[in-house]
Design an enzyme around this catalytic site. Sequence first.
Site, short mmCIF file in Angstrom:
data_model
loop_
_atom_site.label_atom_id
_atom_site.label_comp_id
_atom_site.label_asym_id
_atom_site.label_seq_id
_atom_site.Cartn_x
_atom_site.Cartn_y
_atom_site.Cartn_z
N GLY A 166 -10.11 -9.84 5.16
CA GLY A 166 -10.18 -11.28 4.98
C GLY A 166 -11.37 -11.90 5.69
CD GLU B 218 0.07 -15.66 2.38
OE1 GLU B 218 0.89 -14.74 2.22
OE2 GLU B 218 0.03 -16.67 1.66
CB THR C 215 -6.93 -9.86 10.14
OG1 THR C 215 -5.67 -10.54 10.12
CG2 THR C 215 -7.93 -10.68 10.93
N GLY D 267 -4.08 -10.49 2.39
CA GLY D 267 -4.25 -9.11 2.81
C GLY D 267 -4.54 -9.01 4.29
CB CYS E 168 2.02 -10.51 5.87
SG CYS E 168 2.76 -11.82 4.85
#
Length: 478
Positions: A235, A252, A232, A230, A286
Amino acid sequence: MSDQLLLIGGKYVPARDGQVFPVTSPTTGERLADVASADPADADAAVTAAHAAFHDWSTTSYVERRRILLRAADLLEEHAPEHYDALTLETGAVRGWGEMNIHEAAANLREAAALTSTPTGTLLPSHDPRTTNMSLRGPAGVVLAMIPWNAPVVLAARAVAIALAAGNTVILRPSELAPHSAGHLLAAALTRAGLPDGVINVLTCSPGTSRELVATLIARTEVRRVVFIGSTPVGRAIAQVAGAHLTPAVMELGGKNVTLVLDDADLDRAADLLTVAAFANSGQVCMSTDRVLVPRRHYDHLLARVTAKAQALTVGDPRTPGTDIGPLINRRAATHFRELVADAREHGATVLAGGGHTDGLLARPTVLGNVGRTARLAREEAFSPLVAVEPCQDEADMIQRANDSDYGLIASVLSADADRGVAVARRIHVGAVHINGPSVGDEPHVPFGGVGLSGFGRLGGAEAWHFFTEQKTLYCHG
């Protein structure tokens, strides 16, 4: 689409406090379902169920684990048309994107099935000839996997297939924007294929409640691996929680992906590849290219070709045959798209196609030239049908600009000389590079992940197998 419950221990159950949240279609605007919103008590129940199932699943023959994964892959494809329709309604994806999701998810399951007979250990020498040293690998435990909405089925499979193949149990936490496609769809296929109760569990939660739920899950000692795919910022927050509990994680995350069009590249082919790389799934990938670097002497020619390609794309209802670009996922995404284009214009950018306007959630593919280095678009992930083309002095300038980013997920290099393309690719600080192909694309047996703000760790192939297993050394004295 019917209302969605939680899947805990093989049973579909409502949230303990009865809370639900609505899921609205970006395609039609209709309310698709009321979805159960899990709370910390539900999280504890899911961990308990997954942990209880772990012993039997981790000791199940690899032949049986392989059979279930292969059967689940077949079931996904046998029911593909209905899955395409669900994806279109829930995420706004056109049929081609839905097809990719289902078939690539099946490919991930089949690749994981092939890994079930991976050697579980090695013999190591000892200074004492009477001693045998063995290094063994076994499943880690309960895996928490958090899945986004944009490529939901394939990313769910990427996150959990190898984990299951190695003998772990799983808790899936799908995006609240696509709880069916990012969680229940894959779980249902695995369950129908014979996966035992509790081996896969699905926890959905309403917007704004995920932080507490995820913190509760990671705090449980039975949760031994975390996978997040997902954005940044989210994350980063999850990685901090996992780090506090010393729980290994794969992150990721987002990308600010670049395609380098070298001075010997075929510009017509480059324009074709960039159309896919920049605008597939409305740029909500992404791996999407949102920056193109090209030598100044080819700048006008490439810009004209990319602009013509963008203007020829059909934007509309993704259920209509021939539609290339469907809607953005929600109003927030549409607002972000408009703001990025407006900001780029304020910093001197020229709009060649599109223009940053939306018709509801529909956004025209937009091509920008002369985007200033101070514009938001120069640093922020676009995640929309938006690409900026930048003129460069030479190859060294292109490489320097490509590396002038805090992100490092994926890139593409286009050149008539494959060896030259590889040489340039080796100098770009990202997790993966396509040479003479679009930046959007990967394969299930190949490690995938980023560096910098694009995350850490790898999913796919042997690296993922090692991540989902623990290593133990046995010293056998004679």
